[in-house]
Design a protein around this motif. Structure first.
Motif, PDB file in Angstrom:
ATOM      1  N   GLN A   1       0.846  -1.195   0.000  1.00 44.24           N
ATOM      2  CA  GLN A   1       0.000   0.000   0.000  1.00 44.24           C
ATOM      3  C   GLN A   1       0.876   1.237   0.000  1.00 44.24           C
ATOM      4  OE1 GLN A   1      -2.342  -0.956   3.580  1.00 44.24           O
ATOM      5  NE2 GLN A   1      -4.122  -0.999   2.225  1.00 44.24           N
ATOM      6  N   GLN A   2       0.514   2.186  -0.873  1.00 48.06           N
ATOM      7  CA  GLN A   2       1.241   3.455  -0.919  1.00 48.06           C
ATOM      8  C   GLN A   2       0.349   4.499  -1.580  1.00 48.06           C
ATOM      9  OE1 GLN A   2       4.997   3.317  -2.983  1.00 48.06           O
ATOM     10  NE2 GLN A   2       5.446   5.445  -2.568  1.00 48.06           N
ATOM     11  N   GLY A   3       0.214   5.631  -0.946  1.00 46.05           N
ATOM     12  CA  GLY A   3      -0.526   6.749  -1.504  1.00 46.05           C
ATOM     13  C   GLY A   3      -1.943   6.413  -1.936  1.00 46.05           C
ATOM     14  N   GLY A   4      -2.644   5.613  -1.156  1.00 46.82           N
ATOM     15  CA  GLY A   4      -4.016   5.261  -1.479  1.00 46.82           C
ATOM     16  C   GLY A   4      -4.159   4.147  -2.500  1.00 46.82           C
ATOM     17  N   GLN A   5      -3.060   3.679  -3.045  1.00 49.76           N
ATOM     18  CA  GLN A   5      -3.069   2.571  -4.001  1.00 49.76           C
ATOM     19  C   GLN A   5      -2.641   1.288  -3.293  1.00 49.76           C
ATOM     20  OE1 GLN A   5      -3.850   2.910  -7.363  1.00 49.76           O
ATOM     21  NE2 GLN A   5      -4.401   5.021  -6.880  1.00 49.76           N
ATOM     22  N   SER A   6      -3.147   0.157  -3.745  1.00 48.53           N
ATOM     23  CA  SER A   6      -2.712  -1.110  -3.163  1.00 48.53           C
ATOM     24  C   SER A   6      -2.567  -2.157  -4.258  1.00 48.53           C
ATOM     25  CB  SER A   6      -3.695  -1.593  -2.102  1.00 48.53           C
ATOM     26  OG  SER A   6      -4.924  -1.938  -2.679  1.00 48.53           O
ATOM     27  N   LYS A   7      -1.706  -3.123  -3.990  1.00 48.33           N
ATOM     28  CA  LYS A   7      -1.486  -4.230  -4.919  1.00 48.33           C
ATOM     29  C   LYS A   7      -1.131  -5.453  -4.092  1.00 48.33           C
ATOM     30  CE  LYS A   7       1.153  -5.725  -8.925  1.00 48.33           C
ATOM     31  NZ  LYS A   7       0.099  -5.956  -9.890  1.00 48.33           N
ATOM     32  N   THR A   8      -1.706  -6.582  -4.444  1.00 53.86           N
ATOM     33  CA  THR A   8      -1.397  -7.837  -3.772  1.00 53.86           C
ATOM     34  C   THR A   8      -0.546  -8.696  -4.700  1.00 53.86           C
ATOM     35  OG1 THR A   8      -3.444  -7.769  -2.498  1.00 53.86           O
ATOM     36  CG2 THR A   8      -2.354  -9.898  -2.683  1.00 53.86           C
ATOM     37  N   MET A   9       0.554  -9.201  -4.159  1.00 56.64           N
ATOM     38  CA  MET A   9       1.444 -10.077  -4.913  1.00 56.64           C
ATOM     39  C   MET A   9       1.443 -11.442  -4.250  1.00 56.64           C
ATOM     40  SD  MET A   9       4.542  -7.350  -5.417  1.00 56.64           S
ATOM     41  CE  MET A   9       5.542  -8.456  -6.396  1.00 56.64           C
ATOM     42  N   THR A  10       1.372 -12.504  -5.052  1.00 49.81           N
ATOM     43  CA  THR A  10       1.323 -13.867  -4.533  1.00 49.81           C
ATOM     44  C   THR A  10       2.410 -14.698  -5.199  1.00 49.81           C
ATOM     45  OG1 THR A  10      -1.062 -13.685  -4.208  1.00 49.81           O
ATOM     46  CG2 THR A  10      -0.155 -15.899  -4.238  1.00 49.81           C
ATOM     47  N   ALA A  11       3.033 -15.575  -4.418  1.00 54.20           N
ATOM     48  CA  ALA A  11       4.057 -16.470  -4.955  1.00 54.20           C
ATOM     49  C   ALA A  11       3.905 -17.846  -4.321  1.00 54.20           C
ATOM     50  CB  ALA A  11       5.450 -15.925  -4.674  1.00 54.20           C
ATOM     51  N   THR A  12       4.204 -18.883  -5.088  1.00 54.71           N
ATOM     52  CA  THR A  12       4.170 -20.257  -4.584  1.00 54.71           C
ATOM     53  C   THR A  12       5.551 -20.874  -4.719  1.00 54.71           C
ATOM     54  OG1 THR A  12       1.851 -20.540  -5.210  1.00 54.71           O
ATOM     55  CG2 THR A  12       3.122 -22.539  -4.870  1.00 54.71           C
ATOM     56  N   ALA A  13       6.002 -21.534  -3.648  1.00 55.82           N
ATOM     57  CA  ALA A  13       7.286 -22.242  -3.659  1.00 55.82           C
ATOM     58  C   ALA A  13       7.032 -23.727  -3.467  1.00 55.82           C
ATOM     59  CB  ALA A  13       8.185 -21.725  -2.538  1.00 55.82           C
ATOM     60  N   ILE A  14       7.807 -24.534  -4.173  1.00 48.17           N
ATOM     61  CA  ILE A  14       7.788 -25.982  -3.962  1.00 48.17           C
ATOM     62  C   ILE A  14       9.014 -26.292  -3.115  1.00 48.17           C
ATOM     63  CG2 ILE A  14       7.876 -28.259  -5.034  1.00 48.17           C
ATOM     64  CD1 ILE A  14       6.839 -26.849  -7.622  1.00 48.17           C
ATOM     65  N   ILE A  15       8.794 -26.805  -1.920  1.00 47.90           N
ATOM     66  CA  ILE A  15       9.892 -27.098  -1.000  1.00 47.90           C
ATOM     67  C   ILE A  15      10.022 -28.609  -0.908  1.00 47.90           C
ATOM     68  CG2 ILE A  15      10.781 -26.796   1.333  1.00 47.90           C
ATOM     69  CD1 ILE A  15       9.090 -24.217   1.448  1.00 47.90           C
ATOM     70  N   LEU A  16      11.146 -29.143  -1.395  1.00 52.75           N
ATOM     71  CA  LEU A  16      11.367 -30.590  -1.404  1.00 52.75           C
ATOM     72  C   LEU A  16      11.947 -31.047  -0.082  1.00 52.75           C
ATOM     73  CD1 LEU A  16      12.906 -30.893  -4.983  1.00 52.75           C
ATOM     74  CD2 LEU A  16      10.521 -31.232  -4.297  1.00 52.75           C
ATOM     75  N   GLN A  17      11.510 -32.223   0.352  1.00 58.48           N
ATOM     76  CA  GLN A  17      11.992 -32.785   1.620  1.00 58.48           C
ATOM     77  C   GLN A  17      13.481 -33.136   1.483  1.00 58.48           C
ATOM     78  OE1 GLN A  17      10.034 -36.391   2.819  1.00 58.48           O
ATOM     79  NE2 GLN A  17      10.826 -36.290   4.874  1.00 58.48           N
ATOM     80  N   VAL A  18      14.242 -32.864   2.545  1.00 60.43           N
ATOM     81  CA  VAL A  18      15.676 -33.129   2.553  1.00 60.43           C
ATOM     82  C   VAL A  18      15.987 -34.167   3.628  1.00 60.43           C
ATOM     83  CG1 VAL A  18      17.965 -32.143   2.905  1.00 60.43           C
ATOM     84  CG2 VAL A  18      16.196 -30.814   1.747  1.00 60.43           C
ATOM     85  N   CYS A  19      16.780 -35.173   3.268  1.00 59.29           N
ATOM     86  CA  CYS A  19      17.256 -36.190   4.213  1.00 59.29           C
ATOM     87  C   CYS A  19      18.761 -36.018   4.331  1.00 59.29           C
ATOM     88  CB  CYS A  19      16.912 -37.587   3.707  1.00 59.29           C
ATOM     89  SG  CYS A  19      15.138 -37.915   3.547  1.00 59.29           S
ATOM     90  N   GLY A  20      19.189 -35.347   5.365  1.00 58.19           N
ATOM     91  CA  GLY A  20      20.606 -35.027   5.495  1.00 58.19           C
ATOM     92  C   GLY A  20      20.989 -33.951   4.500  1.00 58.19           C
ATOM     93  N   ASP A  21      21.892 -34.280   3.581  1.00 60.95           N
ATOM     94  CA  ASP A  21      22.363 -33.323   2.582  1.00 60.95           C
ATOM     95  C   ASP A  21      21.770 -33.554   1.195  1.00 60.95           C
ATOM     96  OD1 ASP A  21      23.942 -32.066   4.469  1.00 60.95           O
ATOM     97  OD2 ASP A  21      25.698 -33.276   4.002  1.00 60.95           O
ATOM     98  N   VAL A  22      20.827 -34.505   1.065  1.00 61.48           N
ATOM     99  CA  VAL A  22      20.259 -34.836  -0.246  1.00 61.48           C
ATOM    100  C   VAL A  22      18.729 -34.795  -0.183  1.00 61.48           C
ATOM    101  CG1 VAL A  22      22.231 -36.263  -0.942  1.00 61.48           C
ATOM    102  CG2 VAL A  22      20.287 -37.309   0.211  1.00 61.48           C
ATOM    103  N   TYR A  23      18.106 -34.629  -1.345  1.00 64.68           N
ATOM    104  CA  TYR A  23      16.649 -34.697  -1.403  1.00 64.68           C
ATOM    105  C   TYR A  23      16.223 -36.150  -1.223  1.00 64.68           C
ATOM    106  CZ  TYR A  23      16.930 -29.981  -3.251  1.00 64.68           C
ATOM    107  OH  TYR A  23      17.199 -28.659  -3.404  1.00 64.68           O
ATOM    108  N   CYS A  24      15.113 -36.359  -0.517  1.00 64.28           N
ATOM    109  CA  CYS A  24      14.610 -37.719  -0.264  1.00 64.28           C
ATOM    110  C   CYS A  24      13.965 -38.325  -1.488  1.00 64.28           C
ATOM    111  CB  CYS A  24      13.609 -37.702   0.882  1.00 64.28           C
ATOM    112  SG  CYS A  24      14.309 -37.073   2.410  1.00 64.28           S
TER     113      CYS A  24
END
Length: 60
Positions: A37-60
């Motif tokens: 929001q700024q000066g009476g104006q507003s904008k909504t921003m959306t983002a999606t992340a895919i978070i992969l499971q980690v087993c130690g130092d590698v992806y499961c």
């Protein structure tokens, strides 16, 4: 932040480059929205992340 997830206290502020998300289980999709929001104006921003499971130092 979607229900069931927690942001690490102090890791997500207006000046931080990112946030730490806890309570993930397996491979997860996390969608966040920010409303700007700024000066009476507003904008909504959306983002999606895919978070992969980690087993130690590698992806499961």
């Amino acid at each position: 932040m979607p229900a069931g997830y927690q942001i690490l206290a102090g890791s997500c502020t207006s000046t931080s480059p990112g946030c730490r998300v806890d309570n993930l289980s397996g491979d997860d999709f996390v969608t966040v929205s920010v409303k700007l929001q700024q000066g009476g104006q507003s904008k909504t921003m959306t983002a999606t992340a895919i978070i992969l499971q980690v087993c130690g130092d590698v992806y499961c």
